[in-house]
Write an enzyme that holds these catalytic residues in place. Structure first.
Site, PDB file in Angstrom:
ATOM      1  N   PRO A 197       0.861  -1.338  -0.234  1.00 44.67           N
ATOM      2  CA  PRO A 197       0.034   0.043   0.064  1.00 44.67           C
ATOM      3  C   PRO A 197       0.847   1.196   0.033  1.00 44.67           C
ATOM      4  CG  PRO A 197      -0.575  -1.433   1.587  1.00 44.67           C
ATOM      5  CD  PRO A 197       0.765  -2.021   1.146  1.00 44.67           C
ATOM      6  N   GLU A 198       0.521   2.090  -0.990  1.00 44.09           N
ATOM      7  CA  GLU A 198       1.498   3.285  -0.983  1.00 44.09           C
ATOM      8  C   GLU A 198       0.266   4.590  -0.471  1.00 44.09           C
ATOM      9  OE1 GLU A 198       4.488   4.172  -1.808  1.00 44.09           O
ATOM     10  OE2 GLU A 198       5.081   2.111  -2.873  1.00 44.09           O
TER      11      GLU A 198
END
Ligand SMILES: [Zn+2]
Length: 272
Positions: free
Chosen positions: A2-3
């Site tokens: 997840p960014e």
């Protein structure tokens, strides 16, 4: 992994279900995450209302009554889901927050690189957060700030903007894309770029992150929010993963190089 856009999408997804709700129970099935979950969490969080769900860098901050915050990082494979009614946990469902309205916030993380902390006082002063650079979408990130942060730096600009002390949340894909948008060569020394061009880079970073947030993020895997709402999105990438393909802006061809062990994609003709 997840960014920032996935974390922000998660925040927007869970906040309406959690803000203003009292936590009635904490079920911690696996305290060994990236580091141990504090034992005090299960004792101290129940009975408190979650006042707000904020984000700083890739940390979600569940601000509770009494000046305490549950600080959560999704790590590599973490996800949060709001269950509308209790459901038996799966093998990687490590933490549940039971809410007074019968709903439940469930943290799922197969690889357990995520983290859960329970902090007193201002969470922004936590050792993990206090030395971070500004938020890329916040008011503190502009051309003048970036010019100051780049002054005298011989580091390649791509690596410089991926350093969380310069600005948070600019992952590898977003760095390549924003440099392409700004027409800046990724290996150029950060200190050798004028303020107007850095202004274009700021706009490029904001635009590419906002586009990803709108689409729910690019690298979604086990991420979910709400009930059975899953996001698997891939935004239009102009440079990233397009090696050998024509540049969308000039007659050049996108090239792939490895920079600091990360893939970089750029157009050698229009990025200088
Ligand atoms: Zn080009």
């Amino acid at each position: 992994m997840p960014e920032l856009p996935e974390v922000e999408t998660t925040r927007r997804g869970v906040a309406p279900w959690v803000e203003g709700r009292v936590v009635t129970g904490v079920v911690l099935r696996q305290p060994r995450l990236r580091w141990p979950v504090p034992r005090t969490l299960a004792r101290q969080l129940p009975g408190r209302e979650i006042l707000a769900v904020r984000r700083r860098a890739k940390y979600l901050l569940f601000e509770a009554e009494g000046d305490r915050t549950l600080m959560l990082h999704l790590g590599m494979t973490g996800s949060l889901r709001v269950l509308q009614a209790p459901r038996p946990p799966g093998p990687h469902d490590h933490l549940d927050l039971e809410l007074a309205d019968g709903r439940m916030l469930r943290f799922h993380d197969p690889r357990r690189f995520g983290s859960v902390d329970w902090v007193a006082g201002d969470p922004l002063q936590h050792p993990l957060l206090r030395d971070l650079g500004p938020e890329p979408l916040g008011p503190g990130f502009d051309a003048d700030y970036l010019a100051d942060a780049c002054r005298g730096r011989r580091t390649a600009v791509k690596q410089h903007i991926m350093n969380g002390r310069t600005v948070v949340g600019v992952g590898n894909i977003y760095a390549s894309e924003s440099l392409f948008r700004a027409g800046i060569h990724p290996a150029r020394a950060a200190g050798r770029i004028g303020t107007p061009r850095l202004g274009r880079l700021v706009s490029g970073i904001r635009d590419v992150l906002e586009a990803a947030i709108r689409q729910g993020g690019t690298t979604l895997r086990d991420f979910a929010w709400g009930e059975d709402q899953r996001g698997y999105f891939k935004p239009e990438l102009a440079a990233y993963d397009r090696a050998g393909e024509p540049c969308l802006r000039c007659p050049g061809t996108i090239r792939h190089v490895v920079q600091g062990q990360r893939s970089t994609y750029y157009c050698p003709r229009c990025q200088r």
